[in-house]
Design a protein around this motif. Structure first.
Motif, PDB file in Angstrom:
ATOM      1  N   SER A  24       0.859  -1.187   0.000  1.00  0.00           N
ATOM      2  CA  SER A  24       0.000   0.000   0.000  1.00  0.00           C
ATOM      3  C   SER A  24       0.893   1.235   0.000  1.00  0.00           C
ATOM      4  O   SER A  24       2.079   1.153   0.378  1.00  0.00           O
ATOM      5  CB  SER A  24      -0.909   0.002   1.224  1.00  0.00           C
ATOM      6  N   PRO A  25       0.384   2.367  -0.426  1.00  0.00           N
ATOM      7  CA  PRO A  25       1.216   3.585  -0.413  1.00  0.00           C
ATOM      8  C   PRO A  25       1.751   3.923   0.975  1.00  0.00           C
ATOM      9  O   PRO A  25       2.887   4.391   1.110  1.00  0.00           O
ATOM     10  CB  PRO A  25       0.251   4.655  -0.925  1.00  0.00           C
ATOM     11  N   ALA A  26       0.936   3.664   2.008  1.00  0.00           N
ATOM     12  CA  ALA A  26       1.376   3.997   3.366  1.00  0.00           C
ATOM     13  C   ALA A  26       2.564   3.142   3.787  1.00  0.00           C
ATOM     14  O   ALA A  26       3.541   3.657   4.366  1.00  0.00           O
ATOM     15  CB  ALA A  26       0.210   3.816   4.332  1.00  0.00           C
ATOM     16  N   ARG A  27       2.545   1.854   3.511  1.00  0.00           N
ATOM     17  CA  ARG A  27       3.647   0.983   3.905  1.00  0.00           C
ATOM     18  C   ARG A  27       4.913   1.305   3.120  1.00  0.00           C
ATOM     19  O   ARG A  27       6.027   1.226   3.649  1.00  0.00           O
ATOM     20  CB  ARG A  27       3.265  -0.478   3.703  1.00  0.00           C
ATOM     21  N   LEU A  28       4.749   1.634   1.855  1.00  0.00           N
ATOM     22  CA  LEU A  28       5.920   2.010   1.067  1.00  0.00           C
ATOM     23  C   LEU A  28       6.517   3.323   1.579  1.00  0.00           C
ATOM     24  O   LEU A  28       7.743   3.459   1.690  1.00  0.00           O
ATOM     25  CB  LEU A  28       5.528   2.141  -0.406  1.00  0.00           C
ATOM     26  N   ALA A  29       5.641   4.283   1.885  1.00  0.00           N
ATOM     27  CA  ALA A  29       6.118   5.578   2.362  1.00  0.00           C
ATOM     28  C   ALA A  29       6.801   5.461   3.718  1.00  0.00           C
ATOM     29  O   ALA A  29       7.755   6.193   4.025  1.00  0.00           O
ATOM     30  CB  ALA A  29       4.950   6.563   2.423  1.00  0.00           C
ATOM     31  N   ALA A  30       6.344   4.522   4.539  1.00  0.00           N
ATOM     32  CA  ALA A  30       6.936   4.355   5.870  1.00  0.00           C
ATOM     33  C   ALA A  30       8.397   3.943   5.787  1.00  0.00           C
ATOM     34  O   ALA A  30       9.205   4.282   6.664  1.00  0.00           O
ATOM     35  CB  ALA A  30       6.142   3.313   6.662  1.00  0.00           C
ATOM     36  N   GLN A  31       8.779   3.231   4.719  1.00  0.00           N
ATOM     37  CA  GLN A  31      10.163   2.794   4.528  1.00  0.00           C
ATOM     38  C   GLN A  31      10.867   3.600   3.443  1.00  0.00           C
ATOM     39  O   GLN A  31      12.002   3.275   3.073  1.00  0.00           O
ATOM     40  CB  GLN A  31      10.186   1.313   4.169  1.00  0.00           C
ATOM     41  N   ASN A  32      10.165   4.626   2.930  1.00  0.00           N
ATOM     42  CA  ASN A  32      10.728   5.473   1.873  1.00  0.00           C
ATOM     43  C   ASN A  32      11.153   4.626   0.666  1.00  0.00           C
ATOM     44  O   ASN A  32      12.248   4.768   0.130  1.00  0.00           O
ATOM     45  CB  ASN A  32      11.897   6.299   2.397  1.00  0.00           C
ATOM     46  N   VAL A  33      10.250   3.727   0.276  1.00  0.00           N
ATOM     47  CA  VAL A  33      10.474   2.832  -0.856  1.00  0.00           C
ATOM     48  C   VAL A  33       9.407   3.105  -1.907  1.00  0.00           C
ATOM     49  O   VAL A  33       8.231   3.307  -1.561  1.00  0.00           O
ATOM     50  CB  VAL A  33      10.434   1.355  -0.418  1.00  0.00           C
ATOM     51  N   THR A  34       9.782   3.110  -3.167  1.00  0.00           N
ATOM     52  CA  THR A  34       8.806   3.316  -4.236  1.00  0.00           C
ATOM     53  C   THR A  34       8.296   1.980  -4.755  1.00  0.00           C
ATOM     54  O   THR A  34       8.915   0.933  -4.544  1.00  0.00           O
ATOM     55  CB  THR A  34       9.427   4.109  -5.407  1.00  0.00           C
ATOM     56  N   LEU A  35       7.168   2.061  -5.462  1.00  0.00           N
ATOM     57  CA  LEU A  35       6.589   0.841  -6.038  1.00  0.00           C
ATOM     58  C   LEU A  35       7.503   0.261  -7.113  1.00  0.00           C
ATOM     59  O   LEU A  35       7.590  -0.959  -7.274  1.00  0.00           O
ATOM     60  CB  LEU A  35       5.203   1.162  -6.620  1.00  0.00           C
ATOM     61  N   GLN A  36       8.232   1.160  -7.827  1.00  0.00           N
ATOM     62  CA  GLN A  36       9.160   0.647  -8.842  1.00  0.00           C
ATOM     63  C   GLN A  36      10.277  -0.172  -8.212  1.00  0.00           C
ATOM     64  O   GLN A  36      10.697  -1.205  -8.752  1.00  0.00           O
ATOM     65  CB  GLN A  36       9.766   1.809  -9.655  1.00  0.00           C
ATOM     66  N   GLN A  37      10.768   0.277  -7.061  1.00  0.00           N
ATOM     67  CA  GLN A  37      11.834  -0.456  -6.376  1.00  0.00           C
ATOM     68  C   GLN A  37      11.338  -1.822  -5.884  1.00  0.00           C
ATOM     69  O   GLN A  37      12.050  -2.824  -5.964  1.00  0.00           O
ATOM     70  CB  GLN A  37      12.369   0.370  -5.205  1.00  0.00           C
ATOM     71  N   LEU A  38      10.087  -1.846  -5.375  1.00  0.00           N
ATOM     72  CA  LEU A  38       9.520  -3.125  -4.930  1.00  0.00           C
ATOM     73  C   LEU A  38       9.346  -4.076  -6.107  1.00  0.00           C
ATOM     74  O   LEU A  38       9.628  -5.279  -6.003  1.00  0.00           O
ATOM     75  CB  LEU A  38       8.171  -2.875  -4.234  1.00  0.00           C
ATOM     76  N   GLU A  39       8.913  -3.538  -7.238  1.00  0.00           N
ATOM     77  CA  GLU A  39       8.734  -4.390  -8.426  1.00  0.00           C
ATOM     78  C   GLU A  39      10.061  -4.957  -8.906  1.00  0.00           C
ATOM     79  O   GLU A  39      10.165  -6.139  -9.256  1.00  0.00           O
ATOM     80  CB  GLU A  39       8.085  -3.570  -9.537  1.00  0.00           C
ATOM     81  N   ALA A  40      11.111  -4.121  -8.890  1.00  0.00           N
ATOM     82  CA  ALA A  40      12.431  -4.601  -9.318  1.00  0.00           C
ATOM     83  C   ALA A  40      12.956  -5.678  -8.377  1.00  0.00           C
ATOM     84  O   ALA A  40      13.553  -6.675  -8.818  1.00  0.00           O
ATOM     85  CB  ALA A  40      13.394  -3.420  -9.384  1.00  0.00           C
TER      86      ALA A  40
END
Length: 852
Positions: A199-215
């Motif tokens: 979710s955007p909140a969980r990604l923002a909490a770790q300062n991670v983008t969705l592109q980085q998670l996908e990679a």
């Protein structure tokens, strides 16, 4: 020529008899091996093109996918008609060629055009041709369900996933290996995926983008080749495996390094088993204890109101056959495979194989026609014996009937014609005519032999000479009569299109059997008569049989009356003929008489935009109402569309297959079988189970027609497919309105509906909905995106990953494979405001939210 044929046959009697025996034996062998189908080959050569365009709306599919394919195929060689349907993320194009063309050549023409079409389609749209099948190709529906009671929603979801996996990788692969099966589509359950949900909140909490998670997810499961490692004197294949088989292994994959520890996938997302957004689901119900009223027993209504059922959510599998496959043989092969699979499945998993089987209808139809042929043959035997009063003459005439039929079967085998209701119907119509030629010939032979026997010994001729002269005397009459009867069937061959394909085999079977009968009467009948009749003691009796003498007296009286009142007789006949011709204009017309297939196909269509859950709720209500009908044995429902299905159905459409108990099964025993041979008395040879089919159909229609928001259409599987082939719509009568303005088309459609509704005999009248469905549009602010160095494609790719999910790799588990998907969780995907909180990394390194 014909006299010579008779002469040669009599001169080679042993050869003719041996040849006749060989024909009968070989004919029986081929009859047992010939393919059996319900109808002749009605399949106009058709190539189906299916194109998945994930995420596109129907209007985008129409413009970007369907129309480019249609434009290229309209001018292709031999194409007669192009039809299409565009749905959410799906385009289906049907390309019809002329009758008689080679389907494989037609597919080659389409394949060449598709090579050009791929250049004009979106990058992720890949058009493929569906397997070769036929309009009658859907031969079986199978249900895979669990008898275990789930203790929680999680356990129910896990069981649905297990059933879908069994159906997708075990049953489907085993069924596709059966010779004659062209396609198996699986619907229902949960298609297993390895899902990384964030979710955007969980990604923002770790300062991670969705592109980085996908990679990171893309690197979590990899298989690579390392080439060859040479270690003299041997060499080894180098395999590089970074494959993940468990959720824990995926969770431990690092997304990025942040001193002093990495940020792992489990820190920003949940990794679990799940399924994609459902576009279809299914269920199956089977009656364990039939209602007492449905077994012919009388019982109070309170006992009939509590039938026991077993079923619920299920995986429904549709089996399609290849056009040339024998349905009955293929059905037995599939049953053998299913029987072996039942021993391999878990104890709580049940395969329901009696939901719908086309073989049952074929067996019933062919058995009915076969019974009609048999009954006709029996009555021919009785009538011949009563009229001729001589066993030998009756045997000579009757032997020609099975010989003619078996010779006809051999002609079918040599010309590639199958046994079906139309060819059997042609033989049934010709049963009485098959013995006519032989009767005329053998009766004249018998009469001439009797006259020869009554002559003085010195004037008698040789029996073979008498038989030859007697056969030649009636030869012209036999040939002319046969040709005149054959001419009656010639109009059937002038019918074009589907009608010609349906009824031409009936005429061909009739004509072939008559010609075979003519050949038999000119060869076998004189030879067989020469073996049985010359030594008969009845030749010395100059009197006719008792029944024949009585009929001659009756005919004499009738003939004298007609000659004395010729004017009155001719006038009456002229009036009756005129009235008969005039009544044709008031008679109804129908392509085929109504069938009793034993199964109902009920289509429920809700308003476009209805969710899958709501469609299932309404369809489930219809299921329960149908299950309350005493004559119902089983109910199977399919809502939406399966992944490989050739129908562009939305989630607002449901199809329910209802199997009914047979109303009039034959009573067992030879006594009842003999009783069924007698007209009128045959009614007592059948049992009465439940209510008549028309009453049951009316009851089902009354129960479900008033469901709010549902348009109902009730038919039968094969009948629906014939209607669909003729008009593209599953209805007997279809009215199509053409125009440019969709609003005007809707107005005209409702006006036509209002005018047609009062017409007597119309049922299930409905308008195919052409309305806009609810849409949530996320538009890229091009100026704002350009300020941060982002192209619209960058934003669109991110949104596609977040909302639809992106398959980053496939997890291999033995011979099975499952997608690894990255996307937002269900709550985030369904809230545009939450989606707007998604963080993007710009080329400058600055991070901005999607809402900006």
């Amino acid at each position: 020529m014909l006299n010579w044929l008779i002469s040669v046959s009599l001169a080679n009697r042993l050869f003719v008899m041996i040849a006749s025996v060989v024909i009968m034996v070989y004919g029986v062998i081929q009859l047992r091996e010939m393919p059996v189908d319900v109808f002749p080959d009605l399949n106009r050569p058709t190539v189906t093109i299916m194109t998945e365009a994930p995420g596109l709306a129907p209007e985008e599919v129409e413009v970007l996918v369907t129309r480019p394919i249609e434009f290229l195929l309209n001018g292709a060689t031999g194409v007669q008609r192009v039809r299409s349907a565009s749905g959410i993320g799906l385009s289906i194009v049907w390309v019809e060629f002329d009758w008689g063309t080679d389907i494989f050549r037609d597919r080659q023409i389409v394949a060449e055009k598709l090579q050009l079409a791929r250049e004009r389609l979106p990058a992720d749209a890949n058009p493929v041709m569906a397997p070769v099948s036929s309009i009658m190709g859907e031969i079986m529906l199978l249900g895979l369900r669990s008898t275990a009671e789930p203790a929680s929603p999680e356990e129910q979801a896990a069981k649905a996933m297990e059933l879908r996996t069994l159906g997708e990788f075990t049953l489907r692969n085993r069924l596709l290996a059966v010779g004659g099966v062209s396609q198996v589509t699986v619907m229902g359950g949960v298609l297993k995926q390895y899902q990384i949900s964030t979710s955007p909140a969980r990604l923002a909490a770790q300062n991670v983008t969705l592109q980085q998670l996908e990679a990171a997810a893309r690197k979590a499961n990899v298989i690579a080749g390392g080439g060859i490692m040479v270690r003299s004197p041997r060499e080894s294949l180098l395999r590089i495996s970074g494959q993940s088989l468990t959720l824990e292994e995926i969770e431990e994959t690092p997304v990025l390094w942040r001193d002093p520890a990495p940020v792992r996938i489990r820190d920003v997302a949940d990794v679990r088993f799940g399924g994609p957004v459902k576009r279809g689901d299914a269920s199956a119900w089977v009656k364990l204890e039939p209602d007492l009223i449905a077994t012919g027993q009388e019982a109070p209504r309170r006992e009939q109101a509590t039938p026991r059922f077993s079923g619920g959510p299920a995986v429904i599998m549709t089996v399609q056959k290849q056009p040339s496959a024998d349905t009955l043989v293929l059905d037995r092969r599939i049953d053998d495979v299913l029987e072996s699979l039942r021993h391999e499945l878990p104890e709580d998993v049940v395969i329901e194989s009696q939901i719908f089987k086309q073989a049952d209808f074929i067996d019933a139809a062919v058995n009915n026609v076969t019974e009609a042929v048999r009954d006709g043959a029996v009555w021919v035997v009785v009538v011949l014996f009563l009229l001729m009063g001589n066993f030998r003459t009756s045997l000579c005439s009757l032997t020609s009937m099975p010989l003619s039929i078996l010779l006809t079967v051999l002609v079918f085998h040599w010309t590639g014609v199958t046994i079906n209701t139309m060819t059997l119907g042609g033989i049934a119509v010709a049963i009485g005519d098959l013995v006519d030629d032989s009767i005329v010939d053998i009766e004249n032979i018998y009469r001439r032999l009797r006259e020869n026997r009554l002559l003085p010994a010195e004037r008698r001729r040789a029996p073979l000479t008498v038989i030859y002269d007697a056969s030649c005397e009636v030869r012209s009459s036999i040939v002319y009569a046969t040709l005149i009867v054959i001419l009656v069937m010639f109009p059937l061959f002038s019918m074009a299109g589907l009608e010609g394909r349906m009824f031409a085999p009936l005429g061909m079977a009739y004509i072939t059997s008559l010609l075979c009968s003519l050949v038999v009467s000119l060869t076998f009948t004189p030879v067989f008569g020469s073996l049985l009749l010359p030594q008969s003691r009845l030749l010395e009796d100059a009197t006719d049989p008792l029944l024949l003498r009585w009929l001659k007296r009756l005919d004499t009286v009738a003939l004298r009356f007609a000659l004395r009142h010729a004017t009155w007789i001719l006038g009456s006949v002229a009036v009756l003929v005129t009235l008969s011709c005039a009544s044709i204009f008031w008679m109804g017309g129908e392509f085929l008489p109504p069938f009793n297939e034993g199964t109902l196909t009920i289509s429920l269509r809700m308003e476009p935009g209805t969710s899958l859950d709501e469609s299932q709720r309404i369809a489930g209500r219809a299921e329960q109402l149908i299950l309350d009908v005493p004559e119902v044995i089983s109910v199977a429902r399919r809502t939406g569309r399966a992944e490989l299905d050739e129908h562009a159905e939305g989630v607002n459409a449901s199809e329910i297959d209802v199997r009914l108990i047979e109303h009039g099964p034959p009573k067992p025993g030879w006594g009842y079988a003999a009783l069924r041979l007698v007209p009128i008395a045959h009614l007592w040879g059948f049992d009465s189970v439940g209510r008549p089919r028309a009453v049951v159909l009316a009851d089902v229609r009354d129960r479900i027609s008033n469901i709010p928001g549902a348009a109902v259409n009730i038919g039968q599987p094969i009948s629906h497919r014939l209607d669909h082939m003729m008009s593209g719509i599953r209805a007997q009568v279809a009215v199509k309105v053409f125009g440019q303005d969709l609003r005007e088309l809707r107005t005209a459609a409702y006006d036509i509906q209002d005018r047609m509704q009062p017409i007597p005999g119309i049922v299930d009248l409905q308008i195919e909905p052409q309305v806009e469905i609810s849409q949530v549009q996320l538009k890229v602010k091009r100026d704002e995106a350009a300020r941060y160095g982002l192209a619209p494609g960058d934003v669109a790719d991110l949104l596609e990953t977040a909302c639809k999910g992106r398959v980053v790799s496939q997890v291999l588990d033995e011979d099975r494979y499952f997608d690894l998907v990255v996307w937002y969780d269900a709550d985030s995907r369904s809230d545009p405001d939450v989606i707007n909180e998604t963080i993007l990394e710009t080329p400058s390194g600055r991070r901005v939210s999607l809402g900006q």
